[in-house]
Design an enzyme around this catalytic site. Structure first.
Site, PDB file in Angstrom:
ATOM      1  N   GLY A  45      24.804 -21.112 -15.630  1.00 19.50           N
ATOM      2  CA  GLY A  45      23.776 -19.580 -15.595  1.00 19.50           C
ATOM      3  C   GLY A  45      23.752 -18.624 -16.414  1.00 19.50           C
ATOM      4  O   GLY A  45      24.382 -18.205 -17.702  1.00 19.50           O
ATOM      5  N   GLN A  50      22.127 -10.989 -20.942  1.00 22.74           N
ATOM      6  CA  GLN A  50      23.884 -11.582 -22.055  1.00 22.74           C
ATOM      7  C   GLN A  50      23.850 -12.254 -22.557  1.00 22.74           C
ATOM      8  O   GLN A  50      24.366 -12.679 -23.686  1.00 22.74           O
ATOM      9  CB  GLN A  50      24.114 -12.370 -21.133  1.00 22.74           C
ATOM     10  CG  GLN A  50      24.816 -12.313 -19.748  1.00 22.74           C
ATOM     11  CD  GLN A  50      25.353 -13.660 -18.715  1.00 22.74           C
ATOM     12  OE1 GLN A  50      24.790 -14.357 -18.256  1.00 22.74           O
ATOM     13  NE2 GLN A  50      26.616 -14.294 -18.885  1.00 22.74           N
ATOM     14  N   CYS A  96      31.653 -15.939 -15.895  1.00 21.24           N
ATOM     15  CA  CYS A  96      30.839 -15.362 -16.344  1.00 21.24           C
ATOM     16  C   CYS A  96      31.297 -15.482 -17.628  1.00 21.24           C
ATOM     17  O   CYS A  96      31.751 -14.837 -18.459  1.00 21.24           O
ATOM     18  CB  CYS A  96      30.703 -14.795 -15.708  1.00 21.24           C
ATOM     19  SG  CYS A  96      28.865 -13.414 -16.769  1.00 21.24           S
ATOM     20  N   LEU A  97      30.024 -15.831 -18.173  1.00 22.14           N
ATOM     21  CA  LEU A  97      30.224 -16.329 -19.933  1.00 22.14           C
ATOM     22  C   LEU A  97      30.446 -15.045 -20.556  1.00 22.14           C
ATOM     23  O   LEU A  97      30.767 -14.766 -21.460  1.00 22.14           O
ATOM     24  CB  LEU A  97      28.806 -16.981 -20.714  1.00 22.14           C
ATOM     25  CG  LEU A  97      28.755 -18.284 -20.256  1.00 22.14           C
ATOM     26  CD1 LEU A  97      27.649 -18.855 -20.594  1.00 22.14           C
ATOM     27  CD2 LEU A  97      29.679 -19.491 -21.054  1.00 22.14           C
ATOM     28  N   HIS A 138      24.928 -14.341  -8.966  1.00 21.82           N
ATOM     29  CA  HIS A 138      25.022 -13.939  -9.411  1.00 21.82           C
ATOM     30  C   HIS A 138      24.736 -13.940 -10.746  1.00 21.82           C
ATOM     31  O   HIS A 138      24.109 -12.766 -11.784  1.00 21.82           O
ATOM     32  CB  HIS A 138      26.405 -15.000 -10.085  1.00 21.82           C
ATOM     33  CG  HIS A 138      27.086 -15.169 -10.980  1.00 21.82           C
ATOM     34  ND1 HIS A 138      28.583 -14.900 -11.192  1.00 21.82           N
ATOM     35  CD2 HIS A 138      26.836 -14.819 -12.115  1.00 21.82           C
ATOM     36  CE1 HIS A 138      28.957 -14.471 -12.451  1.00 21.82           C
ATOM     37  NE2 HIS A 138      27.602 -14.511 -13.098  1.00 21.82           N
ATOM     38  N   GLU A 139      23.536 -14.068 -11.125  1.00 21.97           N
ATOM     39  CA  GLU A 139      22.217 -14.069 -12.171  1.00 21.97           C
ATOM     40  C   GLU A 139      21.575 -13.297 -12.203  1.00 21.97           C
ATOM     41  O   GLU A 139      21.208 -12.118 -12.557  1.00 21.97           O
ATOM     42  CB  GLU A 139      21.556 -15.224 -12.400  1.00 21.97           C
ATOM     43  CG  GLU A 139      23.020 -16.806 -12.831  1.00 21.97           C
ATOM     44  CD  GLU A 139      23.518 -15.864 -14.238  1.00 21.97           C
ATOM     45  OE1 GLU A 139      23.383 -15.181 -15.058  1.00 21.97           O
ATOM     46  OE2 GLU A 139      24.803 -16.673 -13.750  1.00 21.97           O
ATOM     47  N   HIS A 142      23.018  -9.591 -12.628  1.00 17.61           N
ATOM     48  CA  HIS A 142      22.776  -9.265 -13.967  1.00 17.61           C
ATOM     49  C   HIS A 142      21.473  -8.352 -14.136  1.00 17.61           C
ATOM     50  O   HIS A 142      21.691  -7.493 -15.362  1.00 17.61           O
ATOM     51  CB  HIS A 142      22.955 -10.885 -14.856  1.00 17.61           C
ATOM     52  CG  HIS A 142      24.675 -10.854 -15.140  1.00 17.61           C
ATOM     53  ND1 HIS A 142      25.338 -10.236 -15.927  1.00 17.61           N
ATOM     54  CD2 HIS A 142      24.428 -12.113 -14.857  1.00 17.61           C
ATOM     55  CE1 HIS A 142      26.221 -11.144 -16.100  1.00 17.61           C
ATOM     56  NE2 HIS A 142      26.244 -12.103 -15.955  1.00 17.61           N
TER      57      HIS A 142
HETATM   58  C1  Y12 Z   1      28.786 -20.462  -9.449  1.00 23.21           C
HETATM   59  C2  Y12 Z   1      29.538 -18.918 -10.080  1.00 23.21           C
HETATM   60  C3  Y12 Z   1      29.010 -18.515 -11.311  1.00 23.21           C
HETATM   61  C4  Y12 Z   1      28.157 -18.763 -11.959  1.00 23.21           C
HETATM   62  C5  Y12 Z   1      27.406 -17.964 -13.338  1.00 23.21           C
HETATM   63  C6  Y12 Z   1      27.278 -19.088 -14.507  1.00 23.21           C
HETATM   64  N1  Y12 Z   1      28.915 -18.999 -15.030  1.00 23.21           N
HETATM   65  C7  Y12 Z   1      28.354 -19.788 -15.958  1.00 23.21           C
HETATM   66  O1  Y12 Z   1      28.536 -20.244 -16.499  1.00 23.21           O
HETATM   67  C8  Y12 Z   1      30.592 -19.601 -16.628  1.00 23.21           C
HETATM   68  C9  Y12 Z   1      30.237 -20.065 -17.872  1.00 23.21           C
HETATM   69  C10 Y12 Z   1      32.449 -19.459 -18.330  1.00 23.21           C
HETATM   70  C11 Y12 Z   1      32.319 -20.920 -19.311  1.00 23.21           C
HETATM   71  C12 Y12 Z   1      33.325 -20.909 -19.899  1.00 23.21           C
HETATM   72  O2  Y12 Z   1      34.113 -21.276 -20.417  1.00 23.21           O
HETATM   73  C13 Y12 Z   1      34.209 -22.877 -20.768  1.00 23.21           C
HETATM   74  O3  Y12 Z   1      34.413 -23.426 -19.378  1.00 23.21           O
HETATM   75  C14 Y12 Z   1      34.906 -23.826 -22.280  1.00 23.21           C
HETATM   76  C15 Y12 Z   1      34.041 -20.380 -19.218  1.00 23.21           C
HETATM   77  O4  Y12 Z   1      35.688 -20.141 -20.025  1.00 23.21           O
HETATM   78  C16 Y12 Z   1      35.969 -19.472 -21.430  1.00 23.21           C
HETATM   79  O5  Y12 Z   1      35.054 -18.454 -21.866  1.00 23.21           O
HETATM   80  C17 Y12 Z   1      36.798 -19.883 -22.149  1.00 23.21           C
HETATM   81  C18 Y12 Z   1      34.328 -19.434 -18.985  1.00 23.21           C
HETATM   82  C19 Y12 Z   1      32.667 -19.692 -17.769  1.00 23.21           C
HETATM   83  C20 Y12 Z   1      27.132 -20.126 -11.144  1.00 23.21           C
HETATM   84  C21 Y12 Z   1      27.927 -20.788 -10.412  1.00 23.21           C
HETATM   85 CO    CO Z   2      26.944 -14.095 -15.355  1.00 24.11          CO
END
Ligand code: Y12
Ligand code: CO
Length: 171
Positions: A45, A50, A96-97, A138-139, A142
């Site tokens: 997401g 962001q 969260c990214l 969550h989004e 933001h």
């Molecule tokens: C449930 C809860 C939150 C959301 C919001 C969207 N969140 C994300 O897309 C999070 C992504 C994320 C990715 C990561 O990278 C890897 O895993 C390779 C991360 O870790 C690092 O940056 C090292 C952290 C978050 C949607 C649904």
């Molecule tokens: Co986020």
């Protein structure tokens, strides 16, 4: 084009995003860039702020449970969302990214009813539960200048801030 992710504690993450009025080529490029960026960074997401754009646009592309990967046909593009109804309660370990490498439990509504526009300006009214409801909340947070870490308990937030400062110093 892959864009840079705005990372906490960047002040832009506190901005309240503006309503989108034109459903034009510029919006389509923004949504395409958001998708490319989210996939490149392994996200499910992403909100426009962001990548530093304070407009009410967000995308969600969940991983299919049975196939353990994302499919572009499941992508939802959300413009000017409104949460009309929320009920129930659920807890999920969110990430969260914009707050990389940190995950914690967050309580949210289990079920939501929402309205939003797609990239062509068509209005949709939908009901979501499960992970989609969590991601949508969550989004949309933001878009209102909020991050999931603001929902942590006082003590957890204090611990997070201490660890985050330590991490930033190391860089
Ligand atoms: C449930 C809860 C939150 C959301 C919001 C969207 N969140 C994300 O897309 C999070 C992504 C994320 C990715 C990561 O990278 C890897 O895993 C390779 C991360 O870790 C690092 O940056 C090292 C952290 C978050 C949607 C649904
Ligand atoms: Co986020």
């Amino acid at each position: 084009m892959i864009r840079e992710i705005v990372v906490y504690p960047d002040k832009r993450l506190k901005l309240v995003s503006k309503e989108i009025k034109e459903f034009d080529e510029k919006l389509h490029t923004l949504l395409d860039d958001m998708y490319e960026t989210m996939i490149a960074k392994n996200g499910i997401g992403l909100a426009a702020i962001q990548i530093g754009i304070d407009l009410q646009a967000l995308i969600i592309n969940l991983v299919r449970e049975d196939e353990e990967k994302q499919f572009k046909e499941d992508l939802i593009e959300v413009i000017n969302p409104k949460i009309l109804e929320m009920d129930g309660e659920t807890t999920y370990q969110e990430g969260c990214l914009s707050v990389p490498e940190y995950y914690d439990d967050v309580k949210r509504a289990e079920h939501i009813k929402v309205s939003f526009f797609d990239r062509e300006g068509k209005e949709h009214i939908k009901e979501y539960d499960g992970l989609m409801a969590i991601a949508f909340q969550h989004e949309t947070d933001h878009l209102n200048g909020h991050l999931f870490i603001e929902k942590l308990s006082f003590l957890k937030r204090k611990k997070f801030e201490k660890e985050w400062k330590k991490k930033l110093k190391k860089k």
